[in-house]
Design a protein around this motif. Sequence first.
Motif, PDB file in Angstrom:
ATOM      1  N   ILE A 232       0.854  -1.153  -0.161  1.00  0.00           N
ATOM      2  CA  ILE A 232       0.221   0.105  -0.098  1.00  0.00           C
ATOM      3  C   ILE A 232       1.007   1.242  -0.084  1.00  0.00           C
ATOM      4  CG2 ILE A 232      -1.818   1.320   1.073  1.00  0.00           C
ATOM      5  CD1 ILE A 232      -2.745  -1.492   2.644  1.00  0.00           C
ATOM      6  N   GLU A 233       1.846   1.170   0.784  1.00  0.00           N
ATOM      7  CA  GLU A 233       2.828   2.371   0.902  1.00  0.00           C
ATOM      8  C   GLU A 233       3.233   2.949  -0.817  1.00  0.00           C
ATOM      9  OE1 GLU A 233       3.021   0.114   2.779  1.00  0.00           O
ATOM     10  OE2 GLU A 233       3.603   0.831   5.109  1.00  0.00           O
ATOM     11  N   SER A 234       3.759   1.778  -1.491  1.00  0.00           N
ATOM     12  CA  SER A 234       4.073   1.980  -2.714  1.00  0.00           C
ATOM     13  C   SER A 234       2.948   2.518  -3.641  1.00  0.00           C
ATOM     14  CB  SER A 234       4.830   0.997  -3.277  1.00  0.00           C
ATOM     15  OG  SER A 234       4.553   0.891  -4.593  1.00  0.00           O
ATOM     16  N   MET A 235       1.705   1.827  -3.437  1.00  0.00           N
ATOM     17  CA  MET A 235       0.583   2.225  -4.303  1.00  0.00           C
ATOM     18  C   MET A 235       0.132   3.687  -4.040  1.00  0.00           C
ATOM     19  SD  MET A 235      -2.474   0.037  -5.160  1.00  0.00           S
ATOM     20  CE  MET A 235      -4.137   0.628  -5.714  1.00  0.00           C
ATOM     21  N   MET A 236       0.305   4.211  -2.767  1.00  0.00           N
ATOM     22  CA  MET A 236       0.008   5.419  -2.390  1.00  0.00           C
ATOM     23  C   MET A 236       1.001   6.515  -2.887  1.00  0.00           C
ATOM     24  SD  MET A 236      -2.885   4.436  -1.542  1.00  0.00           S
ATOM     25  CE  MET A 236      -3.501   6.218  -1.672  1.00  0.00           C
ATOM     26  N   LEU A 237       2.173   5.986  -2.814  1.00  0.00           N
ATOM     27  CA  LEU A 237       3.120   7.090  -2.914  1.00  0.00           C
ATOM     28  C   LEU A 237       3.183   7.355  -4.364  1.00  0.00           C
ATOM     29  CD1 LEU A 237       5.131   8.746  -1.437  1.00  0.00           C
ATOM     30  CD2 LEU A 237       6.854   6.789  -1.891  1.00  0.00           C
ATOM     31  N   TRP A 238       2.817   6.457  -5.205  1.00  0.00           N
ATOM     32  CA  TRP A 238       2.817   6.485  -6.838  1.00  0.00           C
ATOM     33  C   TRP A 238       1.514   6.809  -7.413  1.00  0.00           C
ATOM     34  CZ3 TRP A 238       7.385   4.238  -4.766  1.00  0.00           C
ATOM     35  CH2 TRP A 238       8.422   4.666  -5.093  1.00  0.00           C
ATOM     36  N   ASN A 239       0.744   6.852  -6.270  1.00  0.00           N
ATOM     37  CA  ASN A 239      -0.823   7.387  -6.944  1.00  0.00           C
ATOM     38  C   ASN A 239      -1.097   6.061  -7.910  1.00  0.00           C
ATOM     39  OD1 ASN A 239      -3.020   8.265  -6.849  1.00  0.00           O
ATOM     40  ND2 ASN A 239      -2.706   9.887  -8.501  1.00  0.00           N
ATOM     41  N   GLY A 240      -1.011   4.848  -7.601  1.00  0.00           N
ATOM     42  CA  GLY A 240      -1.186   3.678  -8.372  1.00  0.00           C
ATOM     43  C   GLY A 240      -0.349   2.765  -8.434  1.00  0.00           C
TER      44      GLY A 240
ATOM     45  N   LEU B  76     -32.112   4.389 -10.961  1.00  0.00           N
ATOM     46  CA  LEU B  76     -30.925   4.221 -11.349  1.00  0.00           C
ATOM     47  C   LEU B  76     -29.866   4.658  -9.984  1.00  0.00           C
ATOM     48  CD1 LEU B  76     -29.160   3.161 -13.662  1.00  0.00           C
ATOM     49  CD2 LEU B  76     -28.357   5.308 -14.294  1.00  0.00           C
ATOM     50  N   LYS B  77     -29.257   3.706  -9.419  1.00  0.00           N
ATOM     51  CA  LYS B  77     -28.345   3.689  -8.376  1.00  0.00           C
ATOM     52  C   LYS B  77     -26.987   3.943  -9.136  1.00  0.00           C
ATOM     53  CE  LYS B  77     -26.731   1.869  -4.143  1.00  0.00           C
ATOM     54  NZ  LYS B  77     -26.440   0.611  -3.458  1.00  0.00           N
ATOM     55  N   VAL B  78     -26.490   5.182  -8.828  1.00  0.00           N
ATOM     56  CA  VAL B  78     -25.182   5.397  -9.402  1.00  0.00           C
ATOM     57  C   VAL B  78     -24.093   5.321  -8.390  1.00  0.00           C
ATOM     58  CG1 VAL B  78     -23.768   7.037 -10.474  1.00  0.00           C
ATOM     59  CG2 VAL B  78     -26.229   7.117 -11.232  1.00  0.00           C
ATOM     60  N   THR B  79     -22.930   4.674  -8.790  1.00  0.00           N
ATOM     61  CA  THR B  79     -21.998   4.574  -7.705  1.00  0.00           C
ATOM     62  C   THR B  79     -20.887   4.919  -8.481  1.00  0.00           C
ATOM     63  OG1 THR B  79     -22.823   2.714  -6.697  1.00  0.00           O
ATOM     64  CG2 THR B  79     -20.683   3.144  -6.224  1.00  0.00           C
ATOM     65  N   VAL B  80     -20.027   6.286  -8.071  1.00  0.00           N
ATOM     66  CA  VAL B  80     -18.647   6.423  -8.680  1.00  0.00           C
ATOM     67  C   VAL B  80     -17.672   6.106  -7.638  1.00  0.00           C
ATOM     68  CG1 VAL B  80     -17.567   8.754  -9.212  1.00  0.00           C
ATOM     69  CG2 VAL B  80     -20.286   8.530  -9.327  1.00  0.00           C
ATOM     70  N   MET B  81     -16.839   5.369  -8.451  1.00  0.00           N
ATOM     71  CA  MET B  81     -15.373   4.955  -7.862  1.00  0.00           C
ATOM     72  C   MET B  81     -14.307   5.544  -8.441  1.00  0.00           C
ATOM     73  SD  MET B  81     -16.256   1.129  -6.951  1.00  0.00           S
ATOM     74  CE  MET B  81     -17.834   0.958  -7.615  1.00  0.00           C
ATOM     75  N   PRO B  82     -12.987   5.517  -7.953  1.00  0.00           N
ATOM     76  CA  PRO B  82     -12.003   5.931  -8.554  1.00  0.00           C
ATOM     77  C   PRO B  82     -11.515   4.859  -9.787  1.00  0.00           C
ATOM     78  CG  PRO B  82     -11.378   6.139  -6.279  1.00  0.00           C
ATOM     79  CD  PRO B  82     -12.868   5.282  -6.443  1.00  0.00           C
ATOM     80  N   TYR B  83     -10.955   5.303 -10.772  1.00  0.00           N
ATOM     81  CA  TYR B  83     -10.746   4.722 -12.115  1.00  0.00           C
ATOM     82  C   TYR B  83     -10.317   3.381 -11.561  1.00  0.00           C
ATOM     83  CZ  TYR B  83      -8.398   3.224 -16.398  1.00  0.00           C
ATOM     84  OH  TYR B  83      -8.225   2.501 -17.322  1.00  0.00           O
ATOM     85  N   ASP B  84      -8.981   3.057 -10.917  1.00  0.00           N
ATOM     86  CA  ASP B  84      -8.428   1.511 -10.974  1.00  0.00           C
ATOM     87  C   ASP B  84      -9.370   0.870  -9.973  1.00  0.00           C
ATOM     88  OD1 ASP B  84      -6.109   1.786 -12.439  1.00  0.00           O
ATOM     89  OD2 ASP B  84      -5.170   3.007 -10.667  1.00  0.00           O
TER      90      ASP B  84
END
Lengths: 297, 442
Positions: A232-240, B76-84
């Motif tokens: 997680i540290e690496s993932m958060m530090l590099w934003n992905g 419609l139940k819309v759920t917004v999440m970050p891309y990854d």
Amino acid sequence: MVKRFLYSQKVAPYVFVLPFILVFLLFWVYPLGSSVGMSFQKITLGQSASWVGFANYAKLMGDGIFLKAVMNSVVYMVLTIVILVPFPMLFAVLINSKWMWAREFFKSAFFLPALTSVVVAGTIFRLMFGEMDTSLINSFLGLFGIEPIKFLKGQTTGFIALLALATWRWTGVNMLYFLSGLKNIPEDYYEAASIDGASSFQKFTRITVPMLKPTTIYVITISIYAGLAMFIESMMLWNGNNSPKNIGLTIVGYLYRQGIEKSDMGYAASVGIVLLVVAMAINLAQLAFTGMFKKED
Amino acid sequence: MKKKWLVILLVLSMVTFLWGCGKSSSSGGKSSVLEGGASESATQLEYWTFVELHGQHFQKMLEKWNAAHPDKQIKLKVTVMPYDDMHNKLSIALQTGQGAPDIADIEVGKFPDFLKGTPQLEPLNDVIEPYKDTIVQSRLNMYSKDGNYYGAPTHVGAALAFYNTEILEQAGVDYTKIDTWDDYKKAGQQVYEKTGKYMGTADTSALWQASMMLAEQGKDFTDDAGNPVVNSPELIKGLTILQDLQKSNVLATIAGGQPDTEEAYGEFNKGNYASMMMPFWIMSRFVNYMPDLKGKIAIAPIPVIEKGQPRSYGGGGTGTVVTKTAKNVQLAKEFVAYAKLSLDANIEIWNTLGFDPVNMEVWSMKDVTHNPDNKFIQYFKNNPFDVLNEIKDGIQQIKSTPASPTINNVLGTTALNEIFEDGKDVTEALNEAQKQIEQQLQ
């Protein structure tokens, strides 16, 4: 009959350990077993799996990115141990010393970072180590006339940021382990040493360090695992999970990339098994080396 | 003595263990139920997206749908999440067959991963059929496998050049005279000399520029059979041109690695870079994240290597899918087609999202494209559709293949960084990337 069973001294211990055994079987042995199985399979979306023998492992051996991830994890592990054993021990001794003032304040101040979420801390560190001349670290370096550094784009500088985060976060925790270890060293030893004319330094190296050995072994053991499993540290530090040139990619990060991001569960499982084997081997070697398996006298 | 130690260590390890349990992080995303004027008996569908604005578009279309189809009303139940997060959760949900939404957005870069094996998505062929002749075929093909269309496209994503005229005027550069990369280089050198600012970015974390260079030469990252060829002479030539521009102080790398990142929005907003070549949808980022540039940005076709080459390609994209586990597959499919492909939907996609709709008829509807109340029209110096119609026939397509996610990953994390951050030789970097991609795809 029921009563006899319930009050039986032979059965009671098993009843007490049963919850642990169940949890252990369900959440450890079963997933481990199925991971080993998966690592010999090719699994694609739509739940179809086929046995492929050692193909996943063969691919791993030639996978440059995987080797890079292993290198990163091992280097990170070694460096965290180098930093996070001696320094917390030193701080613990300082805080524990008779002349220390505001002891409780320093204890909690050191411990506080451990209470923040890695996600928040990682994000803050990413901003601090940003490559713009306005980011915290670069504007500080600017005071000394140093040009802005692209911290998170270079191998060494990236690791500096990563280690800064780890040190900031874990010094306090390890220090507490050592503090509790120090409390168990009888005062008599130091008194006796004083009478014999030992210096403070001698007392530290001849009494404190040897007596802290069990704590040190424990801290090293958990640090080995934590270092190898860092993600997680690496993932958060590099934003992905995709750092430039994979400078921040760890073994677990690679597992995540293959299994979750590319939905290649079979290959990811083999990465996981390799991690387990490596971590286990290093830990056992370390424990054997420090004599933890010797019979108690 | 030793026993006591064991007890202490045991307690310590238990504490760490329990403490580890308490640290679970929750990332559930933001959910809200859109009623859209539906009655009590309406079917509730669940929709996952990674772009909040897409939810706003669906809200508008939902109101229209419910008014037009009183017998098939939807909530419609819309759920917004970050891309990854969203893509990973969707992938796991589809793999396990549990917890997937009825409708979801999948970004083109991730789409091939969802088409692996037996896609756990519903083919949309029957509901796309009525609209098929009105929309750009290549945008449908991006989300297809074996003749089945699995995703409804959102936009064309035609790449355009965006110039900061304030900086160009200071340097005495006329952007309308820039046709080729040679022109661009001269203009850029002038900008650097006069203002100390860079003409544009050298992108390290995205393939917009690489795609652009390939499209101009009529090439792709893959050959006709879908095999990766990233060390093609065309890509080497394209990236060499960019590297040369970087060495001449025309381009520079940017924080964030490419224009479409938070860090880069800030850099552009401050006026540190004078231009970017990005797909049409970057307009919404200008309007939302670079408020200081309002009234300063002019739009033009992108420069080419030699005159006469195609001047744009379709970049990015989102396919809206219906999952196999949807509660009411047919209803979900009909709604997706209505909300994404109907003429109304295409007009709304421009109005709400500022995207270039896949129904090209909309491009020439003057009342829609030149509406003075539209915030996108108000933001830019010239009308985007005027430029778009000019290059309309030369919009190339970069294929989306099973190899694409790997190509994106290897080029976007390693090769482009080596070329533009470390100054590595382009041919060498691309040869290594090719090897790595082949190895990954084994």
